[in-house]
Design a protein around this motif. Sequence first.
Motif, PDB file in Angstrom:
ATOM      1  N   THR A   6       0.855  -1.188   0.000  1.00 37.49           N
ATOM      2  CA  THR A   6       0.000   0.000   0.000  1.00 37.49           C
ATOM      3  C   THR A   6       0.890   1.236   0.000  1.00 37.49           C
ATOM      4  O   THR A   6       2.081   1.160   0.311  1.00 37.49           O
ATOM      5  CB  THR A   6      -0.897   0.042   1.251  1.00 37.49           C
ATOM      6  OG1 THR A   6      -0.056   0.133   2.417  1.00 37.49           O
ATOM      7  CG2 THR A   6      -1.791  -1.182   1.341  1.00 37.49           C
ATOM      8  N   SER A  39      -2.552  -1.822  -5.637  1.00 36.49           N
ATOM      9  CA  SER A  39      -3.788  -1.669  -6.399  1.00 36.49           C
ATOM     10  C   SER A  39      -4.899  -1.241  -5.445  1.00 36.49           C
ATOM     11  O   SER A  39      -4.776  -1.359  -4.231  1.00 36.49           O
ATOM     12  CB  SER A  39      -4.153  -2.977  -7.110  1.00 36.49           C
ATOM     13  OG  SER A  39      -4.327  -4.003  -6.170  1.00 36.49           O
ATOM     14  N   GLY A  40      -5.948  -0.726  -6.030  1.00 29.39           N
ATOM     15  CA  GLY A  40      -7.071  -0.246  -5.237  1.00 29.39           C
ATOM     16  C   GLY A  40      -8.380  -0.582  -5.918  1.00 29.39           C
ATOM     17  O   GLY A  40      -8.442  -1.477  -6.775  1.00 29.39           O
ATOM     18  N   TYR A  42      -9.906   0.947  -8.170  1.00 28.18           N
ATOM     19  CA  TYR A  42      -9.900   1.242  -9.601  1.00 28.18           C
ATOM     20  C   TYR A  42      -8.869   0.420 -10.360  1.00 28.18           C
ATOM     21  O   TYR A  42      -8.604   0.664 -11.526  1.00 28.18           O
ATOM     22  CB  TYR A  42      -9.635   2.729  -9.830  1.00 28.18           C
ATOM     23  CG  TYR A  42     -10.667   3.611  -9.188  1.00 28.18           C
ATOM     24  CD1 TYR A  42     -11.990   3.593  -9.633  1.00 28.18           C
ATOM     25  CD2 TYR A  42     -10.353   4.432  -8.125  1.00 28.18           C
ATOM     26  CE1 TYR A  42     -12.956   4.382  -9.039  1.00 28.18           C
ATOM     27  CE2 TYR A  42     -11.297   5.225  -7.529  1.00 28.18           C
ATOM     28  CZ  TYR A  42     -12.607   5.190  -7.990  1.00 28.18           C
ATOM     29  OH  TYR A  42     -13.554   5.977  -7.388  1.00 28.18           O
ATOM     30  N   TRP A  44      -4.887  -1.301 -10.815  1.00 25.38           N
ATOM     31  CA  TRP A  44      -3.470  -1.094 -10.525  1.00 25.38           C
ATOM     32  C   TRP A  44      -3.182   0.374 -10.269  1.00 25.38           C
ATOM     33  O   TRP A  44      -3.605   1.248 -11.017  1.00 25.38           O
ATOM     34  CB  TRP A  44      -2.655  -1.609 -11.701  1.00 25.38           C
ATOM     35  CG  TRP A  44      -1.193  -1.369 -11.602  1.00 25.38           C
ATOM     36  CD1 TRP A  44      -0.300  -2.019 -10.798  1.00 25.38           C
ATOM     37  CD2 TRP A  44      -0.432  -0.422 -12.358  1.00 25.38           C
ATOM     38  NE1 TRP A  44       0.972  -1.533 -11.005  1.00 25.38           N
ATOM     39  CE2 TRP A  44       0.917  -0.548 -11.948  1.00 25.38           C
ATOM     40  CE3 TRP A  44      -0.750   0.528 -13.315  1.00 25.38           C
ATOM     41  CZ2 TRP A  44       1.929   0.230 -12.484  1.00 25.38           C
ATOM     42  CZ3 TRP A  44       0.259   1.296 -13.845  1.00 25.38           C
ATOM     43  CH2 TRP A  44       1.584   1.147 -13.434  1.00 25.38           C
ATOM     44  N   ASN A  45      -2.410   0.657  -9.215  1.00 26.35           N
ATOM     45  CA  ASN A  45      -2.024   2.030  -8.890  1.00 26.35           C
ATOM     46  C   ASN A  45      -0.575   2.327  -9.261  1.00 26.35           C
ATOM     47  O   ASN A  45      -0.304   3.276  -9.981  1.00 26.35           O
ATOM     48  CB  ASN A  45      -2.224   2.314  -7.401  1.00 26.35           C
ATOM     49  CG  ASN A  45      -3.679   2.437  -7.033  1.00 26.35           C
ATOM     50  OD1 ASN A  45      -4.516   2.751  -7.863  1.00 26.35           O
ATOM     51  ND2 ASN A  45      -3.986   2.170  -5.788  1.00 26.35           N
ATOM     52  N   TYR A  64      -0.140   4.849 -12.399  1.00 23.78           N
ATOM     53  CA  TYR A  64      -1.229   5.800 -12.605  1.00 23.78           C
ATOM     54  C   TYR A  64      -1.433   6.690 -11.385  1.00 23.78           C
ATOM     55  O   TYR A  64      -1.725   7.865 -11.503  1.00 23.78           O
ATOM     56  CB  TYR A  64      -2.541   5.067 -12.900  1.00 23.78           C
ATOM     57  CG  TYR A  64      -2.550   4.307 -14.199  1.00 23.78           C
ATOM     58  CD1 TYR A  64      -2.056   4.870 -15.367  1.00 23.78           C
ATOM     59  CD2 TYR A  64      -3.063   3.032 -14.263  1.00 23.78           C
ATOM     60  CE1 TYR A  64      -2.073   4.172 -16.556  1.00 23.78           C
ATOM     61  CE2 TYR A  64      -3.090   2.319 -15.449  1.00 23.78           C
ATOM     62  CZ  TYR A  64      -2.596   2.898 -16.591  1.00 23.78           C
ATOM     63  OH  TYR A  64      -2.610   2.209 -17.767  1.00 23.78           O
ATOM     64  N   ARG A  65      -1.292   6.115 -10.205  1.00 24.53           N
ATOM     65  CA  ARG A  65      -1.516   6.846  -8.966  1.00 24.53           C
ATOM     66  C   ARG A  65      -0.403   6.535  -7.953  1.00 24.53           C
ATOM     67  O   ARG A  65      -0.636   5.905  -6.931  1.00 24.53           O
ATOM     68  CB  ARG A  65      -2.880   6.473  -8.372  1.00 24.53           C
ATOM     69  CG  ARG A  65      -4.054   6.958  -9.206  1.00 24.53           C
ATOM     70  CD  ARG A  65      -5.376   6.367  -8.745  1.00 24.53           C
ATOM     71  NE  ARG A  65      -5.501   4.942  -9.007  1.00 24.53           N
ATOM     72  CZ  ARG A  65      -5.813   4.408 -10.189  1.00 24.53           C
ATOM     73  NH1 ARG A  65      -6.015   5.181 -11.221  1.00 24.53           N
ATOM     74  NH2 ARG A  65      -5.926   3.105 -10.332  1.00 24.53           N
TER      75      ARG A  65
END
Length: 106
Positions: A6, A39-40, A42, A44-45, A64-65
Amino acid sequence: MKYKTTAKAVKSEYRHIISVIYCDAQHLLSKRYPVACASGIYGWNFDVYDVSDIVPGACICTGYRPPKGSEYDFKLLSDYETRAKSDPERIESLLTEFVTKTLEVK
């Protein structure tokens, strides 16, 4: 094999985080493998690339994030990415230069 993590865990594990948007450092990181991914809801982060061999306690998060990290000069990254693309044999030395220049300001 990468493990799931995380953003909070990455921030507690690494003192220096360089956050890069997805694909902005694909050639610089081509010789490295991600150690973790997050990941979350939405999807993969980001992936975490450990660069503590260059600067102790440092990582590059790309995705992406990615979690908020050290600010970097986009022109500097673009220059190193272009050089890594044209000279694949020097990728590790270019990555070392980029990480040290980015984190020396802090």
